[in-house]
Scaffold this motif. Structure first.
Motif, mmCIF file in Angstrom:
data_model
loop_
_atom_site.group_PDB
_atom_site.id
_atom_site.type_symbol
_atom_site.label_atom_id
_atom_site.label_comp_id
_atom_site.label_asym_id
_atom_site.label_seq_id
_atom_site.Cartn_x
_atom_site.Cartn_y
_atom_site.Cartn_z
ATOM 1 N N ARG A 11 -6.031 31.733 -13.042
ATOM 2 C CA ARG A 11 -7.415 32.113 -12.716
ATOM 3 C C ARG A 11 -8.072 31.052 -11.854
ATOM 4 O O ARG A 11 -8.843 31.347 -10.942
ATOM 5 C CB ARG A 11 -8.194 32.355 -14.006
ATOM 6 N N GLU A 16 -11.432 32.096 -10.107
ATOM 7 C CA GLU A 16 -12.144 32.945 -11.078
ATOM 8 C C GLU A 16 -12.529 32.216 -12.362
ATOM 9 O O GLU A 16 -12.799 32.845 -13.378
ATOM 10 C CB GLU A 16 -11.275 34.162 -11.425
ATOM 11 N N CYS A 17 -12.517 30.892 -12.307
ATOM 12 C CA CYS A 17 -12.883 30.150 -13.514
ATOM 13 C C CYS A 17 -14.402 30.009 -13.633
ATOM 14 O O CYS A 17 -15.113 30.024 -12.633
ATOM 15 C CB CYS A 17 -12.288 28.745 -13.465
ATOM 16 N N THR A 18 -14.867 29.818 -14.856
ATOM 17 C CA THR A 18 -16.257 29.398 -15.042
ATOM 18 C C THR A 18 -16.347 27.925 -14.656
ATOM 19 O O THR A 18 -15.327 27.244 -14.517
ATOM 20 C CB THR A 18 -16.683 29.529 -16.520
ATOM 21 N N LYS B 152 -4.712 37.715 -4.990
ATOM 22 C CA LYS B 152 -5.749 36.820 -5.520
ATOM 23 C C LYS B 152 -5.449 35.367 -5.147
ATOM 24 O O LYS B 152 -6.338 34.627 -4.740
ATOM 25 C CB LYS B 152 -5.840 36.960 -7.033
ATOM 26 N N ARG B 156 -7.847 34.767 -2.418
ATOM 27 C CA ARG B 156 -8.964 34.767 -3.356
ATOM 28 C C ARG B 156 -9.773 36.050 -3.214
ATOM 29 O O ARG B 156 -11.013 36.047 -3.234
ATOM 30 C CB ARG B 156 -9.854 33.553 -3.136
ATOM 31 N N SER B 158 -11.515 39.523 -3.992
ATOM 32 C CA SER B 158 -12.237 40.002 -5.176
ATOM 33 C C SER B 158 -11.550 41.252 -5.714
ATOM 34 O O SER B 158 -10.768 41.902 -5.025
ATOM 35 C CB SER B 158 -13.676 40.317 -4.810
ATOM 36 N N ASN B 159 -11.880 41.598 -6.962
ATOM 37 C CA ASN B 159 -11.324 42.819 -7.553
ATOM 38 C C ASN B 159 -11.622 44.039 -6.684
ATOM 39 O O ASN B 159 -10.769 44.904 -6.496
ATOM 40 C CB ASN B 159 -11.898 43.038 -8.952
ATOM 41 N N ALA B 174 -8.410 44.087 -12.401
ATOM 42 C CA ALA B 174 -8.656 43.001 -13.353
ATOM 43 C C ALA B 174 -7.625 43.036 -14.477
ATOM 44 O O ALA B 174 -7.111 41.992 -14.907
ATOM 45 C CB ALA B 174 -10.072 43.126 -13.922
#
Lengths: 335, 195
Positions: A11, A16-18, B152, B156, B158-159, B174
């Motif tokens: 991630r 996509e990490c926090t 991804k 990078r 997006s969905n 996802a």
């Protein structure tokens, strides 16, 4: 904080990490090179997905292997070849089998404007900056496509094998007298006479090059004009200003090295080298003074150096300072 | 014809190998179609040359064919293929290193940047092993999961972008990503332990 595992790293690599997670991963990475190598592996696998996405006709590849298999068991070979005939006919009809090329996939997704089925289907394969790709065309020709390049070809090679190139590619062609293989660019047409050769013809370059490694290639401004025949080690250089110039005894490594992961510069003007590094690494490089553009240098990069590492070396050779001005941008200036 | 990636039905390779052992070339070709590309990418992770990878893969299949025809075991052919691929790749690298050393002795050294310390051969190999293992694990994912993961990591994306490109729902993207990463965690050794 949870363990750093492949789920979290995956991630992280996807952005996509926090914020908390990212900070934790950053701390974890900072502790050892071995940890950074895990992220390096992710980047590398992502990068080579395109680089190695082969648009390969497995049937054609296997057909070559099959003769070697047969040689290993002679007693059965007759029975096999009979059984194989229908399959081979199908294989000849299936001229191109799509692999799992992601870049290719994206390109193919775009609907053709006409949607006309009767027209021969024109395939377009493009590489982005920083990507390369190897693909095999339906006639067996192997194409290595350099970054920021586009190749257009039709999937039927009935009488004519002509492809269109904007950018750079190495072609390894099986010569066929009746079906010449032609590469058409904005600047010229190159026709194979049995051959491995590289074409560099980016639309935004003022120069276009053809260099031959094996066999011979005929080059002409367009198909109607008399052509010049090039032998191994020869190159033709076409500029809008000076027309065609020929060179002999070229260092093949500086033109073909990239197919084996090397970038080779031989007395290359800085302006040209920079353009190449920009394409290969998807970075922006600026010169503090236009006078630097014409300075030339020689260097060989073998091990997948980053753009920053290459610029450090070039800077050392030409006595320039390198400043990183953004995540992917650099400035070169005199010391 | 399908692309080279199987969604890896587990029983397939061995039944196909058994048929190939009985002299069924078409079965053997199916095996080739499934594994040629993943093996090429696996070997490429070590040798950095697609041409070399293709050559080694052809050799590996030829060797497998000879073994099968000799009546040697056709069990767990997938493990056999990847193990052989790894051995071939590593021996190719050793060979190349010897050649390079030989070449270095004949050519004057190019000046290296002073602070640049080359990683040791062992360390380089460990990194390549890691890349190869990850490459193999990614290639063995079901097709959609693999596409999503690579898009991804590469872009990078997006969905929503991926959903549009692949023609599937954004929530499905996802879910593919989540499952793919779990699968990688299950197959790969914990990250950070280069051995």
């Amino acid at each position: 904080m949870a363990d750093i595992d492949w789920v979290l790293l995956g991630r992280y690599a996807a952005g996509e990490c926090t914020d908390d997670e990212r900070a934790a991963v950053d701390r974890w990475l900072a502790a050892s090179p071995a940890r950074q190598a895990t992220l390096g592996a992710i980047d590398r696998v992502a990068a080579q997905a395109d680089r190695t996405a082969s648009v390969v006709d497995h049937a054609a590849r296997f057909a070559k292997l099959r003769s070697r298999l047969e040689a290993e068991t002679p007693s059965r070979s007759v029975a096999w070849s009979r059984r194989w005939q229908p399959a081979m006919k199908i294989a000849a009809g299936v001229l191109l089998v799509l692999g799992t090329s992601l870049a290719g996939y994206m390109a193919f997704q775009r609907p053709s404007p006409s949607g006309d089925v009767a027209q021969p289907i024109v395939h377009t394969i493009s590489t982005a900056r920083g990507q390369r790709m190897s693909l095999r065309l339906g006639d067996g020709t192997l194409v290595l496509l350099a970054p920021a390049s586009t190749l257009r070809f039709t999937a039927s090679y009935t009488s004519d094998r002509t492809v269109q190139l904007d950018g750079e590619a190495v072609f390894t062609v099986t010569h066929d007298e009746r079906r010449p293989f032609r590469v058409r660019t904005r600047a010229f047409v190159a026709r194979d006479l049995g051959t491995r050769f590289v074409v560099r013809a980016y639309a935004d370059d003022s120069v276009a090059n053809v260099v031959v490694a094996e066999g011979a290639v005929a080059v002409a401004r367009d198909a109607a004009v008399d052509s010049v025949v090039l032998s191994p080690g020869d190159g033709a250089r076409l500029t809008t200003a000076a027309g065609v110039t020929l060179a002999h005894g070229l260092s093949l490594d500086s033109y073909f090295g990239w197919t084996e992961g090397r970038l080779v510069f031989r007395r290359t003007p800085l302006a040209d080298a920079i353009q190449q590094i920009e394409r290969w690494h998807d970075v922006e490089i600026r010169l503090a003074s236009p006078a630097l553009a014409a300075r030339s240098f020689s260097a060989t990069f073998e091990h997948g150096e980053s753009a920053a590492e290459m610029l450090q070396v070039i800077g050392a050779v030409l006595k320039l300072d390198v400043t990183q001005t953004g995540r992917r941008s650099y400035l070169l200036h005199a010391q | 014809m399908t692309s080279g990636m199987a969604d890896d039905a587990p029983e397939l390779p061995d039944t196909v190998a058994a048929a190939a052992a009985a002299g069924d070339v078409q079965a053997f070709e199916r095996l080739f179609a499934i594994y040629a590309d993943p093996l090429c990418r696996f070997i490429y992770s070590y040798v950095d040359s697609w041409e070399t990878a293709e050559e080694l893969v052809d050799d590996i299949f030829l060797q497998l064919w000879i073994r099968l025809r000799r009546g040697e075991s056709a069990r767990d052919v997938k493990a056999y293929l990847f193990t052989t691929a790894r051995n071939r790749a590593i021996s190719h690298l050793r060979h190349r290193r010897v050649e390079a050393r030989h070449r270095d002795r004949q050519l004057p050294h190019e000046p290296a940047a002073p602070e640049h310390v080359a990683p040791s051969a062992d360390q380089q190999l460990a990194e390549r092993e890691l890349i190869a293992a990850l490459q193999r694990a990614v290639d063995m994912l079901p097709r959609r999961q693999r596409e999503v993961v690579l898009l991804k990591w590469q872009r990078r994306a997006s969905n929503d972008e991926i959903a549009q490109a692949l023609g599937i729902a954004s929530a499905t993207v996802a879910e593919h990503f989540r499952r793919a990463l779990q699968q990688l965690r299950a197959t790969l050794p914990a990250p950070g332990d280069l051995s």
